[in-house]
Design a protein around this motif. Structure first.
Motif, short mmCIF file in Angstrom:
data_model
loop_
_atom_site.label_atom_id
_atom_site.label_comp_id
_atom_site.label_asym_id
_atom_site.label_seq_id
_atom_site.Cartn_x
_atom_site.Cartn_y
_atom_site.Cartn_z
N CYS A 183 53.11 47.93 44.49
CA CYS A 183 53.35 49.36 44.61
C CYS A 183 52.22 50.17 44.02
CB CYS A 183 54.67 49.74 43.93
SG CYS A 183 54.73 49.32 42.16
N SER A 184 51.38 49.54 43.17
CA SER A 184 50.25 50.26 42.59
C SER A 184 49.25 50.67 43.66
CB SER A 184 49.56 49.41 41.53
OG SER A 184 48.96 48.27 42.10
N LYS A 185 49.28 50.02 44.83
CA LYS A 185 48.35 50.34 45.90
C LYS A 185 48.69 51.67 46.57
CE LYS A 185 47.13 45.53 46.94
NZ LYS A 185 47.11 44.48 47.98
N SER A 186 49.85 52.25 46.23
CA SER A 186 50.25 53.52 46.85
C SER A 186 49.86 54.72 46.00
CB SER A 186 51.76 53.52 47.10
OG SER A 186 52.47 53.48 45.86
N ILE A 187 49.26 54.50 44.82
CA ILE A 187 48.88 55.62 43.97
C ILE A 187 47.44 56.02 44.29
CG2 ILE A 187 50.48 54.95 42.15
CD1 ILE A 187 48.15 53.83 40.58
N PRO A 188 47.09 57.30 44.10
CA PRO A 188 45.74 57.76 44.45
C PRO A 188 44.67 57.17 43.53
CG PRO A 188 46.97 59.50 43.33
CD PRO A 188 47.94 58.39 43.58
N PHE A 189 43.47 57.02 44.08
CA PHE A 189 42.37 56.47 43.28
C PHE A 189 41.04 57.04 43.76
CE2 PHE A 189 42.91 53.60 46.87
CZ PHE A 189 41.61 53.37 47.30
N LEU A 190 40.06 56.95 42.88
CA LEU A 190 38.70 57.39 43.15
C LEU A 190 37.78 56.20 42.97
CD1 LEU A 190 36.53 59.73 43.49
CD2 LEU A 190 36.59 59.92 40.99
N LYS A 191 36.91 55.95 43.94
CA LYS A 191 35.96 54.86 43.84
C LYS A 191 34.55 55.44 43.77
CE LYS A 191 34.75 50.31 45.61
NZ LYS A 191 35.04 49.25 46.61
N VAL A 192 33.82 55.12 42.69
CA VAL A 192 32.45 55.59 42.48
C VAL A 192 31.56 54.37 42.39
CG1 VAL A 192 30.90 56.96 41.06
CG2 VAL A 192 33.32 57.59 41.22
N ASP A 193 30.67 54.20 43.37
CA ASP A 193 29.83 53.01 43.45
C ASP A 193 30.75 51.79 43.47
OD1 ASP A 193 27.57 51.47 43.61
OD2 ASP A 193 26.93 51.77 41.55
N ASP A 194 30.67 50.90 42.47
CA ASP A 194 31.53 49.72 42.44
C ASP A 194 32.66 49.86 41.44
OD1 ASP A 194 30.03 49.66 40.13
OD2 ASP A 194 29.42 47.56 40.30
#
Length: 289
Positions: A215-226
């Protein structure tokens, strides 16, 4: 992309009086991995992960985290900013949908849009912003709706804020479920971008089996480089948006939005004089509001 060779960034072999061609600059100055600013690149400015940049800009972060005194009462800045965010959402704030034309919002318009959305139409925009500063220019009409937010921002040292420079922005950023912002780079490496999370949807606990997705895959995230970053309410962080970055709020049953106050800050490697020079070279081009 334009390379502006400030003297102290010149390699030793180029400190004699001579003009460098674009070919020479590109040959001898390499970007860091996945760093491709679209307008202005200054060589040899520090490139670091978010954790280090957050420490470097600890003063601005501490100002946002420290509670404020309003009418002799102590209040968390997250609560103060949220009050003004909600008011601007439903009472005429000049919101922009994904950097497109402004949409003046009223409570009735929002309710109508939500109703249409529940009927299967994607009437609500997926990514909204409300500028308090746009390309270095304070937006008076929005500041009047967010006076406490503006007062808080004024506590950040003026030499850190990018007022008067076209690369400087301050805005509320709202991300809706199902939104994906593709990989891109900011316009320049002379700034760092601070995020102050106000509302962050939380993952819901659920019974899991081997066939169920996390379920953690449904929360928003920011990816910067790696580096993958997750927003935490009330915990500001800083990142280098001249690096390739993207954001995503995977679609889920949770209809909560993610709300962040975004503040652009001068790169700490630049002196005050260099900041003033860049401000003169790249002034705000927006008409005074």
């Amino acid at each position: 992309m334009f390379y502006y060779p400030l003297l102290r960034f010149l390699p030793t072999s180029y400190t004699k009086n001579r003009i460098l061609s674009t070919e020479e600059i590109e040959k001898n100055w390499s970007n860091s991995s996945n760093q491709y600013p679209t307008v202005l690149f200054i060589p040899e400015l520090l490139v670091a992960k978010s954790s280090k940049l957050t420490i470097i800009h600890e003063e601005a972060c501490a100002i946002l985290k420290t509670n404020s005194i309003i009418n002799r009462k102590e209040r968390a800045n997250v609560e103060i900013l949220m009050d003004e965010y909600v008011d601007s959402q439903f009472n005429g704030g000049e919101w922009h949908s994904n950097d497109s034309s402004p949409s003046v919002s009223t409570k009735e318009e929002k309710l109508q849009a939500n109703q249409k959305g529940s009927e299967g139409s994607s009437a609500m925009p997926q990514w909204e912003v409300l500028y308090l500063m746009n390309q270095g220019q304070w937006i008076d009409s929005n500041i009047k709706r967010c006076p406490q937010t503006y007062q808080l921002l004024q506590k950040i040292p003026s030499h850190d804020l990018m007022a008067g420079c076209m690369f400087g922005n301050i805005f509320f950023s709202v991300l809706y479920p199902g939104t994906k912002i593709d990989i891109h780079c900011g316009p320049t490496n002379v700034r760092h971008r601070l995020h102050f999370p106000l509302v962050v949807p939380q993952k819901k606990e659920s019974k899991r089996t081997k066939n169920q997705t996390d379920c953690s895959k449904s929360i928003p995230f920011l990816k910067v480089d790696d580096e993958t970053l997750h927003w935490v309410e009330g915990e500001p962080f800083v990142f280098d948006d001249s690096l390739a970055h993207s954001a995503e709020y995977p679609d889920s049953d949770d209809q909560s939005v993610r709300v962040v106050l975004v503040v652009d800050l001068w790169h700490k490697d630049l002196t005050k004089k260099e900041g003033e020079l860049l401000q003169n070279l790249y002034p705000s081009t927006l008409p005074i509001s």
